[in-house]
Design an enzyme around this catalytic site. Sequence first.
Site, PDB file in Angstrom:
ATOM      1  N   GLN A   1       3.054   9.873   1.470  1.00 45.50           N
ATOM      2  CA  GLN A   1       4.338   9.231   1.201  1.00 45.50           C
ATOM      3  C   GLN A   1       4.949   9.694  -0.120  1.00 45.50           C
ATOM      4  O   GLN A   1       6.129   9.461  -0.358  1.00 45.50           O
ATOM      5  CB  GLN A   1       4.193   7.707   1.204  1.00 45.50           C
TER       6      GLN A   1
ATOM      7  N   CYS B   1       7.518  -0.561   6.050  1.00 40.13           N
ATOM      8  CA  CYS B   1       6.936   0.602   5.383  1.00 40.13           C
ATOM      9  C   CYS B   1       7.879   1.080   4.295  1.00 40.13           C
ATOM     10  O   CYS B   1       9.097   1.113   4.494  1.00 40.13           O
ATOM     11  CB  CYS B   1       6.703   1.712   6.406  1.00 40.13           C
ATOM     12  N   LEU B   2       7.320   1.459   3.149  1.00 42.86           N
ATOM     13  CA  LEU B   2       8.137   1.971   2.048  1.00 42.86           C
ATOM     14  C   LEU B   2       8.939   3.205   2.443  1.00 42.86           C
ATOM     15  O   LEU B   2      10.012   3.447   1.908  1.00 42.86           O
ATOM     16  CB  LEU B   2       7.250   2.305   0.843  1.00 42.86           C
TER      17      LEU B   2
ATOM     18  N   HIS C   1      -1.261   6.564   8.213  1.00 43.09           N
ATOM     19  CA  HIS C   1      -0.442   7.528   7.475  1.00 43.09           C
ATOM     20  C   HIS C   1      -1.208   8.823   7.227  1.00 43.09           C
ATOM     21  O   HIS C   1      -0.648   9.919   7.352  1.00 43.09           O
ATOM     22  CB  HIS C   1      -0.017   6.961   6.113  1.00 43.09           C
TER      23      HIS C   1
ATOM     24  N   GLY D   1       0.807  -1.207   0.000  1.00 46.95           N
ATOM     25  CA  GLY D   1       0.000   0.000   0.000  1.00 46.95           C
ATOM     26  C   GLY D   1       0.839   1.255   0.000  1.00 46.95           C
ATOM     27  O   GLY D   1       2.044   1.227   0.295  1.00 46.95           O
TER      28      GLY D   1
ATOM     29  N   HIS E   1      -2.563   0.499   8.706  1.00 44.48           N
ATOM     30  CA  HIS E   1      -1.264   1.104   8.409  1.00 44.48           C
ATOM     31  C   HIS E   1      -1.427   2.320   7.500  1.00 44.48           C
ATOM     32  O   HIS E   1      -0.889   3.401   7.792  1.00 44.48           O
ATOM     33  CB  HIS E   1      -0.361   0.047   7.751  1.00 44.48           C
ATOM     34  N   GLU E   2      -2.167   2.160   6.412  1.00 42.65           N
ATOM     35  CA  GLU E   2      -2.291   3.245   5.437  1.00 42.65           C
ATOM     36  C   GLU E   2      -3.172   4.377   5.951  1.00 42.65           C
ATOM     37  O   GLU E   2      -2.864   5.557   5.740  1.00 42.65           O
ATOM     38  CB  GLU E   2      -2.807   2.712   4.097  1.00 42.65           C
TER      39      GLU E   2
END
Length: 153
Positions: A52, A89-90, A135, A47, A131-132
């Site tokens: 981000q 996480c990216l 963010h 995701g 998680h997303e």
Amino acid sequence: MAVRQLRMYDDEILRKQCKEVTVIDEKVKRLIDDMVETLYTKADAAGLAACQVGVLKQIVVIDMGEGLLKLINPKIIAVDGTQECVEGCLSFPGRVGKTIRPQKVTIQALNENGDSFEMTGEGELAKCFCHEIDHLNGKLFLDEVIEFIDLNE
């Protein structure tokens, strides 16, 4: 479509509150397309939230191998159970930790056409929703970690 640069580590935008999308125009749709393309350039990515890629809008894209989800203004409306998760996480490559997340999560969001819908995810999808959406609220998985995992072991 274009691959956008990821915001990393201590970039202050990752801690900011994203704004609700009030108009779904071509600019928003182009951002979503760019986010999808960016997501697909990263191995093992599930995701991506708009912050981000440096945009403070409530937009998330998710693909866990079951099909692409494009979520505008997603909100968690119900949770059930708990599960221990392993998260990365990216925006924090090489950082992995154990978290406790709900086992089942129901969200409400808009699609690209502005239509409202609800969706329930369990297990990994429930974790990804949390998680997303975190963010979008300036919260990072690092805030939820109960134990970091050393990838060099």
